[in-house]
Motif scaffolding. Structure first.
Motif, PDB file in Angstrom:
ATOM      1  N   SER A   5      34.294 -26.281 -37.690  1.00 22.56           N
ATOM      2  CA  SER A   5      32.876 -26.058 -37.930  1.00 22.56           C
ATOM      3  C   SER A   5      32.479 -26.751 -39.227  1.00 22.56           C
ATOM      4  O   SER A   5      33.321 -27.188 -40.003  1.00 22.56           O
ATOM      5  CB  SER A   5      32.586 -24.563 -38.013  1.00 22.56           C
ATOM      6  OG  SER A   5      33.167 -24.019 -39.172  1.00 22.56           O
ATOM      7  N   LYS A   7      31.314 -25.621 -42.016  1.00 23.74           N
ATOM      8  CA  LYS A   7      31.687 -24.970 -43.260  1.00 23.74           C
ATOM      9  C   LYS A   7      33.169 -25.095 -43.569  1.00 23.74           C
ATOM     10  O   LYS A   7      33.568 -24.978 -44.697  1.00 23.74           O
ATOM     11  CB  LYS A   7      31.303 -23.498 -43.211  1.00 23.74           C
ATOM     12  CG  LYS A   7      29.816 -23.302 -43.100  1.00 23.74           C
ATOM     13  CD  LYS A   7      29.335 -22.405 -44.139  1.00 23.74           C
ATOM     14  CE  LYS A   7      27.828 -22.331 -44.060  1.00 23.74           C
ATOM     15  NZ  LYS A   7      27.252 -21.806 -45.208  1.00 23.74           N
ATOM     16  N   ASN A  37      27.981 -12.468 -30.537  1.00 22.06           N
ATOM     17  CA  ASN A  37      27.483 -12.655 -31.896  1.00 22.06           C
ATOM     18  C   ASN A  37      28.450 -13.506 -32.720  1.00 22.06           C
ATOM     19  O   ASN A  37      28.023 -14.371 -33.489  1.00 22.06           O
ATOM     20  CB  ASN A  37      27.252 -11.304 -32.574  1.00 22.06           C
ATOM     21  CG  ASN A  37      26.580 -11.455 -33.921  1.00 22.06           C
ATOM     22  OD1 ASN A  37      25.664 -12.253 -34.089  1.00 22.06           O
ATOM     23  ND2 ASN A  37      27.049 -10.684 -34.889  1.00 22.06           N
ATOM     24  N   GLN A  41      27.405 -17.070 -34.376  1.00 20.53           N
ATOM     25  CA  GLN A  41      27.560 -17.332 -35.812  1.00 20.53           C
ATOM     26  C   GLN A  41      28.425 -18.561 -36.056  1.00 20.53           C
ATOM     27  O   GLN A  41      28.186 -19.335 -36.980  1.00 20.53           O
ATOM     28  CB  GLN A  41      28.165 -16.116 -36.517  1.00 20.53           C
ATOM     29  CG  GLN A  41      27.267 -14.895 -36.525  1.00 20.53           C
ATOM     30  CD  GLN A  41      26.016 -15.114 -37.350  1.00 20.53           C
ATOM     31  OE1 GLN A  41      26.045 -15.749 -38.397  1.00 20.53           O
ATOM     32  NE2 GLN A  41      24.902 -14.591 -36.877  1.00 20.53           N
ATOM     33  N   GLU A  44      26.339 -21.670 -35.349  1.00 22.59           N
ATOM     34  CA  GLU A  44      25.370 -21.874 -36.427  1.00 22.59           C
ATOM     35  C   GLU A  44      26.035 -22.275 -37.742  1.00 22.59           C
ATOM     36  O   GLU A  44      25.351 -22.626 -38.696  1.00 22.59           O
ATOM     37  CB  GLU A  44      24.545 -20.604 -36.624  1.00 22.59           C
ATOM     38  CG  GLU A  44      23.630 -20.310 -35.448  1.00 22.59           C
ATOM     39  CD  GLU A  44      22.903 -18.974 -35.571  1.00 22.59           C
ATOM     40  OE1 GLU A  44      23.117 -18.239 -36.568  1.00 22.59           O
ATOM     41  OE2 GLU A  44      22.125 -18.670 -34.655  1.00 22.59           O
ATOM     42  N   ALA A  46      27.837 -20.245 -39.700  1.00 23.14           N
ATOM     43  CA  ALA A  46      27.924 -19.136 -40.641  1.00 23.14           C
ATOM     44  C   ALA A  46      29.364 -18.688 -40.862  1.00 23.14           C
ATOM     45  O   ALA A  46      29.703 -18.192 -41.933  1.00 23.14           O
ATOM     46  CB  ALA A  46      27.091 -17.956 -40.150  1.00 23.14           C
ATOM     47  N   ILE A  47      30.195 -18.850 -39.851  1.00 22.43           N
ATOM     48  CA  ILE A  47      31.616 -18.540 -39.997  1.00 22.43           C
ATOM     49  C   ILE A  47      32.422 -19.746 -39.504  1.00 22.43           C
ATOM     50  O   ILE A  47      32.060 -20.387 -38.525  1.00 22.43           O
ATOM     51  CB  ILE A  47      32.038 -17.248 -39.257  1.00 22.43           C
ATOM     52  CG1 ILE A  47      31.677 -17.295 -37.778  1.00 22.43           C
ATOM     53  CG2 ILE A  47      31.452 -16.027 -39.915  1.00 22.43           C
ATOM     54  CD1 ILE A  47      32.169 -16.093 -36.996  1.00 22.43           C
ATOM     55  N   ALA A  66      34.244 -16.661 -46.026  1.00 20.65           N
ATOM     56  CA  ALA A  66      32.884 -17.078 -45.677  1.00 20.65           C
ATOM     57  C   ALA A  66      31.916 -15.904 -45.659  1.00 20.65           C
ATOM     58  O   ALA A  66      30.744 -16.043 -46.000  1.00 20.65           O
ATOM     59  CB  ALA A  66      32.878 -17.772 -44.313  1.00 20.65           C
ATOM     60  N   LEU A  67      32.417 -14.736 -45.262  1.00 16.34           N
ATOM     61  CA  LEU A  67      31.559 -13.548 -45.185  1.00 16.34           C
ATOM     62  C   LEU A  67      31.596 -12.717 -46.466  1.00 16.34           C
ATOM     63  O   LEU A  67      30.978 -11.661 -46.535  1.00 16.34           O
ATOM     64  CB  LEU A  67      31.974 -12.681 -43.996  1.00 16.34           C
ATOM     65  CG  LEU A  67      31.822 -13.333 -42.623  1.00 16.34           C
ATOM     66  CD1 LEU A  67      32.354 -12.400 -41.541  1.00 16.34           C
ATOM     67  CD2 LEU A  67      30.370 -13.695 -42.353  1.00 16.34           C
TER      68      LEU A  67
END
Length: 83
Positions: A5, A7, A37, A41, A44, A46-47, A66-67
């Motif tokens: 991903s 990130k 979910n 994420q 997107e 986010a993780i 990451a979280l």
């Protein structure tokens, strides 16, 4: 071929013997959310995740970072009797 991903810049854990990649289902169970979910994420960004074709796997340590989780994600090894 696999991709990571946006990130996550590394596809392989720094010490593969210390932890393993987990599925969206395993991660969702630990985070008390839905598998859908978790996948959303990941898409997107986010993780972080590692993608193998259409499959996604997650590095618990990278997801925890990451979280901004205070406690690491620990997945018990239960290879003999998967539930």
């Amino acid at each position: 071929m696999f991709t990571t991903s946006q990130k996550s810049q590394t596809a392989c854990p720094s010490n593969p013997a210390s932890h393993r990649l987990i599925t969206a289902k395993e991660l969702a169970k630990h985070l008390a959310t839905s598998e859908r979910n978790v996948n959303r994420q990941a898409v997107e960004g986010a993780i972080p995740c590692v993608t193998f074709g259409r499959s996604r796997r997650f590095d618990p340590l990278e997801v925890a970072k990451a979280l901004n989780l205070k406690n690491p994600i620990v997945i018990a090894e239960n290879r003999a009797g998967k539930s």
